[in-house]
Design an enzyme around this catalytic site. Sequence first.
Site, short mmCIF file in Angstrom:
data_model
loop_
_atom_site.label_atom_id
_atom_site.label_comp_id
_atom_site.label_asym_id
_atom_site.label_seq_id
_atom_site.Cartn_x
_atom_site.Cartn_y
_atom_site.Cartn_z
N CYS A 53 -3.34 53.35 44.29
CA CYS A 53 -3.29 51.88 44.27
C CYS A 53 -4.37 51.31 43.34
O CYS A 53 -4.28 51.49 42.14
CB CYS A 53 -3.38 51.34 45.69
SG CYS A 53 -2.67 49.70 45.81
N HIS A 87 -0.34 53.89 49.20
CA HIS A 87 -1.44 54.53 49.93
C HIS A 87 -0.89 55.74 50.70
O HIS A 87 -0.27 55.57 51.75
CB HIS A 87 -2.02 53.55 50.96
CG HIS A 87 -2.84 52.45 50.37
ND1 HIS A 87 -4.21 52.45 50.42
CD2 HIS A 87 -2.48 51.32 49.73
CE1 HIS A 87 -4.67 51.36 49.84
NE2 HIS A 87 -3.65 50.66 49.41
N GLU A 127 -2.59 57.92 52.26
CA GLU A 127 -3.55 58.38 53.28
C GLU A 127 -3.38 57.65 54.61
O GLU A 127 -4.05 57.97 55.58
CB GLU A 127 -4.98 58.19 52.75
CG GLU A 127 -5.54 56.77 52.77
CD GLU A 127 -4.97 55.85 51.67
OE1 GLU A 127 -4.05 56.27 50.95
OE2 GLU A 127 -5.44 54.70 51.56
N1 GLN Z 1 -4.13 44.54 44.27
C1 GLN Z 1 -5.23 45.45 44.22
C2 GLN Z 1 -5.84 45.49 42.81
O1 GLN Z 1 -5.31 44.94 41.90
C3 GLN Z 1 -4.81 46.83 44.62
C4 GLN Z 1 -4.40 46.84 46.06
C5 GLN Z 1 -4.64 48.15 46.77
O2 GLN Z 1 -5.39 49.00 46.32
N2 GLN Z 1 -4.04 48.28 47.93
O3 GLN Z 1 -6.87 46.08 42.64
#
Ligand code: GLN
Length: 194
Positions: free
Chosen positions: A78, A169, A171
């Site tokens: 992410c 994610h 995890e």
């Molecule tokens: N929206 C976040 C970003 O741009 C990422 C979101 C996440 O890691 N769950 O950094």
Amino acid sequence: MKIGVLALQGAVQEHARAVEAVGAEAILVKRAEQLLELDGLILPGGESTTMRRLIDRYDFMEPLLAFGAAKKPIFGTCAGMILLAQRINNQESNHLGLMDVTVERNAFGRQVDSFETDLVIKDVADDFPAVFIRAPYILDAGPAVEVLSEDTGRIVAARDGHYLATAFHPELTGDTRLIAYFRNMVEEAARAKV
Ligand code: GLN
């Protein structure tokens, strides 16, 4: 085998638990010197701009680039995927710029802030439970990048040599198949070095 989790911000503990669940030692990385003892590293989800600010404040930039240059595997989830990307759509500068992909931030729209779906992930699972939270996705990937998973036409997992990234994610569900895949990457890289 020691796998670090960058512990400046974000979903750190969950990754550490997942690492231990697949039989590796998890190290919470708070100082750049700790990178020297690691075989692999996870960049967790969280907020990429906040994490970048902390990377700069605690002098992590050069050591992280050196870690990648030493061919040690890095897994970005992410926000971690955004940190790894060479290009961020509609943004002039990148962060680590290690992986040959363009990412789009917060790409699934405001209406669906977060959602869960089962994914087919190449070499990993046919039914992987993936949790997306204000997630990015990969808009395009260079020729050497292996696309591992797509959700409705969007690339949500990919591998570029010793770099692995997911938009979601892995995890948060207790399903350890993806972290086991990363552990195998780390094992192979460590073996190649001997
Ligand atoms: N929206 C976040 C970003 O741009 C990422 C979101 C996440 O890691 N769950 O950094």
